[in-house]
Design a protein around this motif. Structure first.
Motif, short mmCIF file in Angstrom:
data_model
loop_
_atom_site.label_atom_id
_atom_site.label_comp_id
_atom_site.label_asym_id
_atom_site.label_seq_id
_atom_site.Cartn_x
_atom_site.Cartn_y
_atom_site.Cartn_z
N GLN A 1 15.83 -15.59 41.74
CA GLN A 1 15.63 -16.54 42.84
C GLN A 1 14.75 -15.97 43.94
OE1 GLN A 1 19.89 -17.17 43.56
NE2 GLN A 1 19.56 -19.34 43.17
N ASN B 1 17.27 -8.90 49.76
CA ASN B 1 16.13 -9.73 50.14
C ASN B 1 15.23 -9.04 51.15
OD1 ASN B 1 16.02 -12.56 48.93
ND2 ASN B 1 18.20 -12.32 49.33
N MET C 1 23.41 -9.37 49.68
CA MET C 1 22.35 -10.34 49.38
C MET C 1 21.22 -10.25 50.41
SD MET C 1 21.88 -12.82 47.13
CE MET C 1 23.04 -14.14 46.74
N GLU C 2 21.58 -10.18 51.70
CA GLU C 2 20.52 -10.04 52.70
C GLU C 2 19.80 -8.71 52.55
OE1 GLU C 2 21.43 -9.65 56.94
OE2 GLU C 2 19.54 -10.66 57.40
N THR D 1 17.54 -12.49 60.89
CA THR D 1 18.89 -12.89 61.31
C THR D 1 19.37 -12.12 62.53
OG1 THR D 1 20.05 -11.33 59.87
CG2 THR D 1 19.52 -13.49 58.93
N THR E 1 24.22 -8.71 62.48
CA THR E 1 25.36 -9.08 61.64
C THR E 1 26.56 -9.29 62.57
OG1 THR E 1 24.44 -7.76 59.86
CG2 THR E 1 26.78 -8.29 59.70
N ARG F 1 31.13 -10.93 55.07
CA ARG F 1 29.67 -10.87 54.97
C ARG F 1 29.10 -9.63 55.66
NH1 ARG F 1 28.65 -12.11 51.10
NH2 ARG F 1 26.46 -12.44 51.49
N GLY G 1 33.98 -12.62 52.30
CA GLY G 1 33.91 -13.58 53.39
C GLY G 1 33.54 -12.98 54.72
N ASN H 1 23.96 -8.97 56.45
CA ASN H 1 24.87 -10.05 56.09
C ASN H 1 25.12 -10.02 54.59
OD1 ASN H 1 25.18 -11.53 58.74
ND2 ASN H 1 22.96 -11.55 58.52
#
Lengths: 467, 467
Positions: B208, B183, B179-180, B342, B345, B321, B319, B176
């Motif tokens: 973060q 992480n 960013m995913e 998750t 996707t 993702r 958008g 996703n």
């Protein structure tokens, strides 16, 4: 609606409401003929329709019966007796290895976690997606970041409202399926080393999340019909000071248990009294077979301690990966976690669902889906009743698409799993649903796929191995 | 192509390749007229075109110059001097508060993390999505779980191949967004309490993630033109035994630095020698202004220690993702993490991108996008050059859409931020990009939006405040 259809409908709803139970004998043709003032062929037509829908069966020279095994003949699987002590988990390797082995689409999918994708209105959804993505405002790619699309959140809030739980769309965070929602909730309220209460047995994703985040699990007994044991739950809270409780109130995975409403109310009162965040995993709620959609525990949550997680993956749009959490007092924390982990949920998928919910006929689809799943449960349990040894114990959930089944004697489900997988039959061994090795003799069976001849043959084969 | 267009193109590529630098004087009309054997009006037309594209400027009674401030007039922002000690972070509150305040779409978006959504072929993508989702095989909703769609992974692998890095689609996990991916990579190789090397300054998502996962950050100086300091990096590795290094090699956020190829090679050799997993965040690579797409460090990774993360969010499909990681030796671990966080996707988004990549004209779109961003950089830096005090230092990145700017004197960017936000101008204060308070005098400015009169006015206003 024709007369015979009205009669059939009346009997069907009596079955759905539980007024007529599986195995009950239906009134004779003559009796209905007299009471309804219709002629015999109308009653025959009604019974024929009910039989075609799998709701009733004929027994030669005996009459008509509500389909399914007799309730008195069926034994319930056993529940765990005691809550476990907080335990660091190491189950993920087993879970992944087993899941890896049951993902071949050629297998008979009794071990699958998903219902048949053929049950969903994917073509209609595609129409909604095609038209909404073409009209998509570019600015949404920025503004829908974080909490998610405003219109979709409004549609979700409306459905809470329908259930008598007014919900502010600001409390809702749209996620990549319920799986992300559940993980965000757990991350929002725990730190590594904390203890978390889960059910025994419980959905393996909870075990995996707890292991991954360095938490400890307290497994609290959950009844295969009524859900988690509230007395054991409170004891565990008092003894171990957990930081969260993760459970399923409606059609639990794997048992299919449905927590009665008064118990849900008591649960919310209990966790509120202890200020214990409750992560309510409620992905199967729309798949009820009874007359009314069961309410989530969230309905009675006035203080915001319940994080209610759900998705469209099991009820409408598999593969779109759209879920949500109505997060109560934790919604800001969860929005921030979402922003720094996956940032946003795919916007075209959100727009498609918002459009479908607004005007796509969701409730009509759900009625068909529920009817189909109920029929599949009847067919599946009839087949089991015919083929499996009488000592097999299993649940008859009032919704969802899983049976929780206890093997006879001291059979280990991993042995059955190995044997079955070689014959291209998958099943989910009980080892997946606890870290405490107490469900070695259990399996979870998926009846979410229309039962064909091959499936029936597979059930027969499994039954022979169990003898 | 007409003659004047050919001449313009030739000069444009000389500028892009750096043969002609900002501020260089162009050959006279007469000179080109003679050397190309064309008449004067053809040369005028060529120069007029270049001027319209913002590549050159006329100076009255002097001639034509390559646009932008003179290089000799520009001061580079300073780099950090020393690596920090491993530090537990507490920056998220500040980051979220600041990000919350710059998300109003009515603001002048100099603080935004995103380029203008108008730069992307959303209509063409919508066509691909509409046709692929209508043909979507229901079975994909199950089989695309985990690693992601086979065809999309094949298309992504093909692009690695184009860069001379043959890549097995099995090494790729679709996520996703980047960013995913980032992480998941960090989670795959760390445990709470571990240390992780990041750049100083660095993208706040890294700060973060480190804070959220209970890790410690070691901030290693990163040059605003050349990227992370390899000597300081090795010292930090030897001294603190970090478990991962997370950095950006191409058009770093916030500095825009581009690590030269030999340095990338040396970086991979270094981390391989120390068996240190490298998380390479490479979301801006396609946005290069030079002649050739810069290679990722991953190109030189033969032992699988580099996890190369990227996405389509900044180059094609905001958008949607959809991102990915080419995860080397960690691909199985990351697939498992994805499965338990998750799960998958969004499938329609994956199918739309696979189809667009196969036949949508991605490279043509990228050429236009790069040209537009380069033009916007020229316009933006010209405006800055005219309005900001001469002592302001800033980068002129060779790609991406961020400038890293050091305020004159001892001005604090938070003060400027507060002042600006009241006038509906957003900017990203340096405090966002480090836990060490050393970038209080810096801001990151986004030139990813076409520069209109309002934007020019905002730059002037900012310049006045800086005086």
């Amino acid at each position: 609606m024709k007369k015979y259809e009205m009669i059939a409908e009346e009997i069907a709803s009596a079955i759905q409401q539980g007024l007529l139970k599986r195995g009950d004998k239906l009134p004779s043709i003559r009796h209905i003929q007299a009471s309804k003032q219709v002629n015999a062929s109308t009653v025959f037509q009604a019974y024929y329709l009910l039989e075609a829908r799998g709701l009733i069966v004929t027994r030669p020279r005996s009459g008509y019966y509500v389909a399914g095994p007799l309730r008195s003949e069926r034994l319930l699987p056993q529940a765990a007796h005691n809550a476990s002590h907080p335990t660091k988990l190491q189950v993920s390797d087993l879970v992944f290895t087993l899941l890896e082995r049951i993902k071949d689409p050629q297998q008979i999918p009794f071990g699958s976690a998903f219902p048949s994708p053929s049950l969903f209105p994917l073509a209609r959804l595609a129409d909604h997606m095609a038209s909404t993505v073409r009209r998509m405002q570019p600015q949404l790619t920025v503004s829908d970041i974080g909490q998610g699309d405003v219109e979709l959140r409004r549609q979700i809030a409306l459905r809470y409202q329908l259930d008598g739980k007014p919900t502010d769309p600001h409390e809702i965070v749209v996620t990549n399926g319920a799986m992300e929602a559940l993980n965000l909730c757990l991350a929002a309220v725990t730190q590594p080393g904390d203890s978390v209460i889960i059910e025994s047995p419980s959905f393996y994703a909870a075990l995996q999340a707890i292991e991954r985040m360095g938490l400890k699990a307290i497994e609290v007994p959950s009844d295969p019909e009524l859900g988690i044991d509230l007395v054991a739950l409170e004891q565990a809270i008092l003894q171990h000071h957990p930081k969260a409780c993760w459970l399923m109130t409606n059609f639990q995975n794997p048992t299919g248990s449905l927590m009665p409403e008064p118990k849900k109310q008591a649960l919310v009162a209990l966790i509120t009294r202890h200020r214990l965040p409750l992560i309510e995993d409620d992905v199967y709620r729309e798949l009820y077979f009874g007359k009314q959609r069961p309410l989530p525990a969230k309905t009675w949550d006035n203080d915001g301690w319940v994080m209610h997680c759900s998705s469209f993956s099991k009820s409408l749009a598999p593969g779109y990966r759209v879920g949500w959490v109505s997060a109560g007092r934790f919604s800001e924390t969860i929005t921030r976690l979402k922003l720094s982990t996956t940032l946003a949920t795919s916007i075209p998928a959100q727009l498609a669902l918002a459009s479908y919910l607004a005007k796509g006929g969701y409730d009509k689809h759900l009625r068909q889906l529920r009817h189909q799943l109920m029929l599949q449960q009847l067919q599946f349990t009839q087949a089991i009743h015919q083929s499996f040894p009488a000592e097999v114990r299993y649940t008859l959930p009032q919704g969802g698409y899983f049976l929780w089944l206890q093997l006879p004697g001291h059979q280990d489900s991993l042995g059955l799993f190995q044997q079955a997988i070689q014959h291209n039959i998958s099943l989910a061994p009980g080892h997946l649903f606890s870290s405490q090795q107490q469900y070695a003799g259990y399996v979870r069976l998926n009846y979410g796929h229309p039962l064909n001849a091959e499936h029936r043959q597979a059930i027969e084969t499994l039954g022979q191995w169990m003898q």
